[in-house]
Write an enzyme that holds these catalytic residues in place. Structure first.
Site, PDB file in Angstrom:
ATOM      1  N   GLU A  23       7.632 -67.431  37.149  1.00  0.00           N
ATOM      2  CA  GLU A  23       8.560 -68.567  37.072  1.00  0.00           C
ATOM      3  C   GLU A  23       9.739 -68.336  38.390  1.00  0.00           C
ATOM      4  OE1 GLU A  23       8.393 -65.814  35.164  1.00  0.00           O
ATOM      5  OE2 GLU A  23      10.617 -65.133  34.652  1.00  0.00           O
ATOM      6  N   CYS A  56       6.701 -60.895  31.149  1.00  0.00           N
ATOM      7  CA  CYS A  56       7.689 -59.668  30.976  1.00  0.00           C
ATOM      8  C   CYS A  56       8.136 -59.342  29.863  1.00  0.00           C
ATOM      9  CB  CYS A  56       8.776 -59.695  32.161  1.00  0.00           C
ATOM     10  SG  CYS A  56       9.329 -57.911  32.569  1.00  0.00           S
ATOM     11  N   HIS A  74       6.723 -62.137  36.907  1.00  0.00           N
ATOM     12  CA  HIS A  74       7.485 -63.332  36.686  1.00  0.00           C
ATOM     13  C   HIS A  74       6.966 -64.213  37.848  1.00  0.00           C
ATOM     14  CE1 HIS A  74      10.680 -61.556  34.491  1.00  0.00           C
ATOM     15  NE2 HIS A  74      10.740 -60.397  35.072  1.00  0.00           N
TER      16      HIS A  74
HETATM   17  N1  GLN Z   1      12.150 -54.093  30.623  1.00  0.00           N
HETATM   18  C1  GLN Z   1      12.346 -55.539  29.959  1.00  0.00           C
HETATM   19  C2  GLN Z   1      12.106 -55.243  28.412  1.00  0.00           C
HETATM   20  O1  GLN Z   1      10.989 -54.444  28.061  1.00  0.00           O
HETATM   21  C3  GLN Z   1      11.772 -56.459  30.527  1.00  0.00           C
HETATM   22  C4  GLN Z   1      12.093 -56.704  31.878  1.00  0.00           C
HETATM   23  C5  GLN Z   1      11.951 -58.082  32.233  1.00  0.00           C
HETATM   24  O2  GLN Z   1      11.728 -58.930  31.537  1.00  0.00           O
HETATM   25  N2  GLN Z   1      12.269 -58.364  33.661  1.00  0.00           N
HETATM   26  O3  GLN Z   1      12.551 -56.138  27.773  1.00  0.00           O
END
Ligand code: GLN
Length: 196
Positions: A179, A85, A177
């Site tokens: 994890e 992410c 995610h």
């Molecule tokens: N929207 C976040 C970003 O761009 C990422 C979100 C997340 O890691 N769950 O930093």
């Protein structure tokens, strides 16, 4: 096999990554003598076979990477990098948001928050190349997508909005995610790519 894995511990879901890698190492049969440690400064990377870049806020993590002198040490880190992410955003060569000083380790363009705000977070069973046992239950939280994947970047999963899983050699970047959710097949694939 004694394996040391680092989790960048500046902001984000650090403890979840630590637990997930501990579970994945156990599944690979190398939990004895192995460790998962928090990375806050360059010296913490010594002896690590891999580094996880957690989910969180890529603008904040980026700022803290610079502040803690970790930008070049991560860029030149010889081990694997497992990025989820916000971590995927950090791995890219191109990010539209100028507040993110991305590491540029994977030739790809990433669009932050591509699915919308927190309330547009969702879960989906998606096919992912390179893992056995059926679709992966993926959790997307203000997730990015890859809008262009360049040289050497292999696409592992795609939704209508764009690419959500990529790999390049010892690097893996995921918009969701793994994890969270207790399915560690992608961690295991990542470790296997490193010969672990
Ligand atoms: N929207 C976040 C970003 O761009 C990422 C979100 C997340 O890691 N769950 O930093």
């Amino acid at each position: 096999m004694d394996v040391k894995i680092g989790v960048l511990a500046l902001q984000g879901d650090v403890s979840e990554h630590i637990d997930a890698f501990a579970a994945a190492l156990a599944a690979c049969g190398c939990e004895k003598g192995s460790s998962v440690v928090e990375i806050r400064s360059p010296g913490d990377l010594d002896g690590c076979a891999a580094l996880a870049l957690p989910g969180g806020e890529s603008t904040t993590i980026s700022r803290l990477i610079d502040k803690n002198g970790l930008y070049e040490p991560i860029r030149t880190f010889k081990g694997g990098i497992f990025a989820t992410c916000a971590g995927m955003v950090l791995m890219a060569t191109h990010v539209a948001d100028p507040r993110v000083h991305s590491l540029g380790l994977m030739d790809m363009t990433v669009d932050r928050n591509a699915f919308g705000r927190q309330k547009e977070s969702f879960e989906a069973d998606i096919p992912v190349t390179g893992i056995d046992g059926g679709p992966f239950h993926a959790i997307f939280i203000r997730a990015p997508v890859v809008t262009a994947a360049g040289t050497g970047v292999r696409v592992l999963a795609k939704l209508d909005q764009g690419v959500v899983a990529t790999e390049r050699g010892r690097y893996m970047a995921l918009a969701f995610h793994p994890e969270l959710g207790g399915d560690f097949r992608l961690h295991e694939r990542f470790l296997k790519n490193l010969g672990i």
